[in-house]
Scaffold this motif. Structure first.
Motif, PDB file in Angstrom:
ATOM      1  N   TYR A  91      71.148  62.629 -31.085  1.00 35.86           N
ATOM      2  CA  TYR A  91      70.911  61.584 -29.425  1.00 35.86           C
ATOM      3  C   TYR A  91      70.888  60.233 -29.615  1.00 35.86           C
ATOM      4  CZ  TYR A  91      65.873  60.582 -31.257  1.00 35.86           C
ATOM      5  OH  TYR A  91      65.141  61.251 -32.029  1.00 35.86           O
ATOM      6  N   ILE A  94      65.998  58.824 -26.329  1.00 34.90           N
ATOM      7  CA  ILE A  94      65.024  59.668 -25.607  1.00 34.90           C
ATOM      8  C   ILE A  94      63.971  58.562 -24.324  1.00 34.90           C
ATOM      9  CG2 ILE A  94      63.215  61.458 -25.132  1.00 34.90           C
ATOM     10  CD1 ILE A  94      64.265  61.391 -27.719  1.00 34.90           C
ATOM     11  N   GLU A 285      71.969  70.865 -26.193  1.00 34.77           N
ATOM     12  CA  GLU A 285      72.140  69.880 -27.588  1.00 34.77           C
ATOM     13  C   GLU A 285      73.321  69.336 -27.784  1.00 34.77           C
ATOM     14  OE1 GLU A 285      70.155  71.708 -31.008  1.00 34.77           O
ATOM     15  OE2 GLU A 285      69.034  72.044 -30.278  1.00 34.77           O
ATOM     16  N   ILE A 304      67.335  62.672 -22.759  1.00 32.06           N
ATOM     17  CA  ILE A 304      68.075  62.491 -24.079  1.00 32.06           C
ATOM     18  C   ILE A 304      69.699  62.243 -23.853  1.00 32.06           C
ATOM     19  CG2 ILE A 304      68.415  63.724 -25.838  1.00 32.06           C
ATOM     20  CD1 ILE A 304      66.175  65.796 -25.209  1.00 32.06           C
ATOM     21  N   ARG A 306      72.573  61.956 -25.428  1.00 30.73           N
ATOM     22  CA  ARG A 306      73.721  62.063 -26.062  1.00 30.73           C
ATOM     23  C   ARG A 306      74.950  61.305 -27.035  1.00 30.73           C
ATOM     24  NH1 ARG A 306      70.419  66.565 -28.146  1.00 30.73           N
ATOM     25  NH2 ARG A 306      69.322  67.844 -26.103  1.00 30.73           N
TER      26      ARG A 306
END
Ligand code: SF4
Ligand code: SF4
Length: 511
Positions: A91, A94, A285, A304, A306
């Motif tokens: 990432y 956040i 993810e 998040i 990324r």
């Protein structure tokens, strides 16, 4: 592992994924099939025998999120991010975020972030359509994929409802039938993985993918099994259900005659999809942006960021006043909660894999590859010393610091464990998020870390091989090892399971 002698991948998809009950009905195989031979309904099936038209086709197995193909390759879509944590993946940032409009916020559970982003992306012509899951008008529990073509459409509820949905199939339809060329895709982790595998495969439909937004996911139900259970155990017919909700320990169902059923979560969890038991991905993810509601802060979601692509969209939406953001460092408990959920999902998946293995039962191959290196991969790590991949700058905390200090440092650096040093600068133990969470919030400001740290230091030397380090982690069921000098006196670095998986990805990534 797929048998390379079999030239038609569907045979493998059927025997290794579908027949073992590992399919989560994402529809990617239907979208990917070059001759449209697969249809995903209650389960994927071949509507005609593709081997009559093709001599060779590896695609439907390769792009299935539960197959062992392309797992290391998909990391390249996110791995230029600066940070990686075992629990959250790669990432850049956040944040906490919410839709600026109270009406949009009120319409969904994820503080309206996904809806506002989709609508904004379409208004700004970043996207010409959005793929989302919505409740079926005929059966509230059933999700159906939806292709949103106008910004207002994307403002209605994006629903995850912990049910499967063939959103990847809808992605294919948006390309083939609607001619869409700039698509925003919203999905849970395995659906995002399917899209990334299509991208790694360089399938032509992903030329139309502009952004992937991942939703946090603990598991999804098997719709048929859940409906059967609700009918037989609770006398609730599917058509009587008007709303469902998940609390921390209950599945809450409201019926058309105003009954409210509070079913313990452990009961309904018996009816989740098989693959979810071994799934290690909570936060999607491989998405450009991952979004999860359910934080203890009302009206805010955790986001998040990324990829650069995701960052750009979010920044533009913030600048345009569509999305509001807050730094996560101001809310350490919220981040701690998400990290704990992600960590316990991974731990529980690893435990379930062990159990299945010990009973000689099949495990989704993708989950195995995702969770740990295979023996042949480990052998590639035998020649790499720990010092080549360890992190040298280790953040430590003082034994006199408090648990509240631990949470502040965790929110700042997103680490879930810190070595603890005494006044003589000697490492005396390790404190992890799990240790810290056991201390009641009211006592965190006065509890010193020395009273909760684990003093059983498990270490490696910088000259040990990465394979040895990994075996040690597995033996002790831990995600990180301290790297100490030969005499065990000086802390030289730290090596985590993430470092090892990263090293593997570097070895196996093409180019
Ligand atoms: S999980 Fe998706 S790609 Fe895999 S078999 Fe099921 S529908 Fe096809
Ligand atoms: S837990 Fe994993 S496999 Fe199950 S639906 Fe969620 S992302 Fe898919």
């Amino acid at each position: 592992m797929r048998d390379s002698r079999k030239m038609i991948a569907y045979e493998e998809l059927k025997s290794l994924i579908i027949d073992n009950g590992f399919c989560t009905l994402c529809g990617a195989c239907e979208a990917a099939c070059p001759i449209h031979a697969i249809k995903v309904e209650e389960a994927p099936r071949r509507i005609y025998d593709c081997s009559e038209n093709l001599d060779l086709c590896p695609i439907c197995y390769d792009i299935c999120p539960h197959s062992d193909a392309l797992i290391h390759e998909v990391a390249k879509f996110v791995s230029d991010a600066l940070h990686r944590r075992e629990s959250l993946g790669y990432y850049r940032r956040i944040l906490l975020a919410q839709a600026a409009s109270p009406a949009v916020r009120g319409a969904t559970k994820s503080a309206g972030v996904v809806n506002a982003l989709l609508s904004f992306a379409m208004e700004q012509k970043v996207a010409d359509s959005a793929i989302i899951a919505k409740s079926s008008p005929h059966l509230i529990l059933k999700l159906q994929p939806s292709i949103s073509l106008i910004p207002d459409d994307a403002l209605s509820a994006v629903d995850s409802k912990v049910m499967p949905c063939a959103v990847a199939e809808a992605f294919g339809r948006a390309v083939y039938e609607y001619g869409k060329t700039h698509i925003a895709f919203v999905g849970i982790p395995c659906q995002v993985l399917a899209l990334r595998k299509l991208e790694a495969w360089q399938h032509k439909i992903v030329d139309s993918l502009r952004i992937t937004i991942g939703l946090f996911c603990l598991w999804t139900f098997s719709l048929d099994r859940l409906l059967e259970y609700l009918f037989h155990e609770h006398g609730v017919a599917p058509s009587e259900i008007v709303s469902v909700d998940l609390t921390i320990d209950k599945y809450v169902i409201k019926t058309s005659d105003n009954q409210v059923l509070m079913i313990p979560l452990h009961e309904v969890k018996k009816h989740i999809m098989n693959s979810c038991r071994t799934c290690t991905d909570f936060t999607a993810e491989f998405a450009d942006l991952s979004v999860g509601g359910g934080t203890s802060l009302k009206d805010w979601s955790l986001v998040i960021v990324r990829t650069r692509n995701g960052e750009e969209l979010l920044e533009k939406a913030v600048k345009a006043g569509v999305i509001k953001v807050r730094e996560i460092a101001s809310e350490p408990e919220v981040l701690a909660h998400v990290i704990q959920m992600a960590t316990s999902k991974k731990e529980s998946a690893l435990k379930d894999m062990e159990e299945l293995r010990s009973k000689g039962l099949p495990i989704p191959m993708g989950a195995e590859v995702m969770a740990k290196p295979t023996l042949s991969e480990l052998s590639r790590l035998e020649d790499i010393p720990v010092k080549a991949i360890m992190t040298r700058e280790v953040l430590t905390l003082s034994s006199k610091a408090t648990v509240a200090d631990f949470f502040d440092e965790m929110a700042k650096h997103h680490h879930v464990g810190f070595p603890i040093k005494d006044e003589d600068d000697k490492v005396v133990g390790v404190v992890t998020l799990q240790d810290a969470m056991k201390v009641p919030p009211s006592e965190r400001g006065s509890t010193p870390l020395e009273s909760i740290c684990s003093r059983n230091l498990i270490t490696v030397s910088p000259e040990d091989s990465v394979a040895e380090a990994f075996e040690k982690m597995m033996r002790h069921n831990i995600g990180r090892l301290l790297v100490m000098d030969g005499k065990g006196q000086r802390l030289l670095g730290i090596i985590t399971r993430s470092d090892i998986m990263n090293a593997l990805r570097r070895i196996f990534q093409p180019g």
